[in-house]
Design a protein around this motif. Structure first.
Motif, mmCIF file in Angstrom:
data_model
loop_
_atom_site.group_PDB
_atom_site.id
_atom_site.type_symbol
_atom_site.label_atom_id
_atom_site.label_comp_id
_atom_site.label_asym_id
_atom_site.label_seq_id
_atom_site.Cartn_x
_atom_site.Cartn_y
_atom_site.Cartn_z
ATOM 1 N N ASP A 116 0.820 -1.207 0.000
ATOM 2 C CA ASP A 116 0.000 0.000 0.000
ATOM 3 C C ASP A 116 0.860 1.266 0.000
ATOM 4 N N GLY A 117 1.964 1.245 0.747
ATOM 5 C CA GLY A 117 2.807 2.432 0.876
ATOM 6 C C GLY A 117 3.891 2.547 -0.157
ATOM 7 N N GLY A 118 4.132 1.476 -0.901
ATOM 8 C CA GLY A 118 5.180 1.479 -1.909
ATOM 9 C C GLY A 118 6.403 0.720 -1.441
ATOM 10 N N VAL A 119 6.946 -0.128 -2.300
ATOM 11 C CA VAL A 119 8.110 -0.927 -1.936
ATOM 12 C C VAL A 119 8.920 -1.218 -3.189
ATOM 13 N N ARG A 120 10.207 -1.243 -3.038
ATOM 14 C CA ARG A 120 11.088 -1.535 -4.167
ATOM 15 C C ARG A 120 11.013 -3.007 -4.535
ATOM 16 N N GLN A 121 11.082 -3.852 -3.526
ATOM 17 C CA GLN A 121 10.961 -5.292 -3.746
ATOM 18 C C GLN A 121 10.828 -5.988 -2.406
ATOM 19 N N PHE A 122 10.284 -7.181 -2.447
ATOM 20 C CA PHE A 122 10.324 -8.099 -1.319
ATOM 21 C C PHE A 122 11.426 -9.116 -1.586
ATOM 22 N N ASN A 123 12.314 -9.302 -0.621
ATOM 23 C CA ASN A 123 13.290 -10.381 -0.700
ATOM 24 C C ASN A 123 12.647 -11.597 -0.050
ATOM 25 N N VAL A 124 12.094 -12.486 -0.872
ATOM 26 C CA VAL A 124 11.323 -13.629 -0.395
ATOM 27 C C VAL A 124 12.271 -14.717 0.085
ATOM 28 N N ILE A 146 9.549 -9.141 -6.670
ATOM 29 C CA ILE A 146 10.292 -10.000 -5.742
ATOM 30 C C ILE A 146 11.664 -10.380 -6.280
ATOM 31 N N THR A 147 12.566 -10.573 -5.340
ATOM 32 C CA THR A 147 13.744 -11.390 -5.551
ATOM 33 C C THR A 147 13.601 -12.575 -4.613
ATOM 34 N N LEU A 148 14.235 -13.664 -4.916
ATOM 35 C CA LEU A 148 14.264 -14.822 -4.028
ATOM 36 C C LEU A 148 15.627 -14.869 -3.362
ATOM 37 N N ARG A 149 15.618 -14.926 -2.027
ATOM 38 C CA ARG A 149 16.888 -15.024 -1.314
ATOM 39 C C ARG A 149 17.390 -16.455 -1.394
ATOM 40 N N VAL A 150 18.503 -16.627 -2.076
ATOM 41 C CA VAL A 150 19.073 -17.961 -2.229
ATOM 42 C C VAL A 150 20.181 -18.156 -1.203
#
Length: 421
Positions: A116-124, A146-150
């Motif tokens: 809702d507020g704005g986000v660059r990405q979620f590191n899943v 999203i990026t996936l945290r490996v």
């Protein structure tokens, strides 16, 4: 480099006498140098010059809103790991497109807040998180980048409690499962795959673990692109160490890390994100504390301070070393004697240093714990019903309290007694 130096025998924060702050604000208190924060941020900017990049300050190291505004105004993004940190970043004026949301335990409410507020990405960090994020985003009619945290299964050769890149650590997904999870992500509504995330630990003093991790990320980038995924951003985490003790080997410089990044992933055409925290804020802060007593029994001596493990938990939690120096510079040739430096909390673990060699100190003297800008005030508690420590920001010859010390009445006011008692 930092801006806490002796001048005419007095320990200064830039152009402010720390003794003046101790007198005005009281002890214990944290003091941060704006010039040091600025310099350390700029060193990372210089290290990545010529690459499309964003430096996201790891807020878990130091989250005072005034500090975040200082860094945000310089152009920094923020790496947040909770809804509270997200709110602090926004309160500091950092736009959503510069906020990266990390962490293994994001809730649906936190996901919705950031969408809702704005986000660059979620590191899943897991498949269940990915599915929940899809559900939340689709329900809001939004798209979650999203990026996936490996987890590259790299031993960062750091403290057990701050290593994050081994297969036994709770963070991320095994790199050999990443392709399957990226395929799942591509099939889910409300999800947009944009890149890869990796972070292997904190306080690293060698570039070798970084190189191993980045080369594995480069290989994965080629594989994912071959399978049709858009990989345009690489989040390479943080973790570069700082010298907490004078006898530590000096960690690599940010310039060395920047050269490594260019050599290992610089030809992939990706935007680079890094998330330094400790190296920006660690040496930008000190903790001031007053000597309460010098206790001597037989051949043992204790220096009892008004700061305690609830104010600075790193020595008790990690066995961390902090240089401890008096605010008045010792005279040349002053006798140095070993002393245990302890706090007043009712725990044997409330010990900052054992047999630390220090100049003569007496009740009323004030000392500074160096390298106390990271994982210090943010980890403080009210254990033993001790009020949280105030924070002060210095810039040139100006200083201001940026978090006031709560009163005991403030603490008591948060408790309620039910009517039936």
């Amino acid at each position: 480099m930092d801006h806490f130096l002796y001048r005419d025998g007095r320990l200064m924060a830039e152009d402010v006498d720390l003794a003046q702050i101790a007198q005005e604000v009281g002890t214990p208190c944290y003091v941060y140098s704006a010039a040091t924060l600025t310099r350390h941020y700029q060193v990372f900017e210089d290290a990545l010059a010529g690459m499309d990049h964003l430096i996201c300050f790891a807020m878990k190291s130091l989250s005072n809103v005034a500090v975040l505004k200082l860094l945000g105004d310089l152009g920094a993004g923020m790496d947040v790991v909770s809804g509270g940190e997200y709110a602090r970043a926004r309160a500091a004026g950092v736009p959503g497109e510069r906020i990266v949301f990390s962490g293994v335990g994001k809730t649906a409410e936190e996901m919705a807040l950031a969408l809702d507020g704005g986000v660059r990405q979620f590191n899943v960090e897991s498949e269940p998180e990915l599915r929940l994020l899809s559900e939340v985003a689709a329900g809001m009619g939004a798209t979650a980048p999203i990026t996936l945290r490996v987890n590259p299964d790299v031993d960062a050769q750091t403290h057990e409690k701050i290593a994050t890149g081994r297969k036994t650590d709770k963070f991320g997904v095994p790199i050999d499962r990443a392709r399957d999870i990226y395929a799942l992500a591509a099939s889910l509504p409300g999800i947009e795959v944009i890149g890869i995330d990796v972070h292997i630990g904190s306080q690293l003093t060698s570039l070798e673990p970084f190189e191993q991790a980045y080369l594995r990320v480069a290989d994965l980038t080629h594989q994912l692109r071959a399978e049709g995924h858009t990989i345009k951003r690489l989040d390479l985490g943080g973790g570069l160490g700082i010298p907490y003790a004078r006898d530590n080997n000096a960690p690599p410089l940010p310039a060395d890390l920047g050269a490594l990044i260019k050599r290992t992933v610089g030809d992939l055409g990706c935007e680079i994100e890094i998330e330094p925290g400790r190296l920006i804020s660690g040496n930008a802060g000190v903790l001031l504390s007053k000597v309460l007593y010098l206790k001597e029994e037989s051949d043992h001596r204790w220096l009892i301070l008004d700061a305690a493990m609830n104010d600075l938990v790193r020595p008790a939690m990690y066995g961390a070393h902090h240089d401890i120096v008096p605010l008045v510079e010792p005279a040349a040739g002053s006798e140095m004697t070993p002393v245990d430096v302890v706090g007043p909390v009712c725990e044997s673990g409330d010990t900052f240093a054992k047999a630390r060699t220090l100049p003569p100190l007496k009740a009323g003297d004030v000392v500074a714990f160096r390298s106390a800008g990271a994982y210090a005030a943010v980890m403080a508690s009210e254990y033993n019903s001790r009020p949280l420590v105030p924070e002060v920001l210095v810039s040139g010859d100006h200083h201001a309290v940026i978090r006031a010390r709560p009163t005991i009445d403030d603490m008591l006011a948060r408790d309620t007694i039910p009517e039936w008692l």
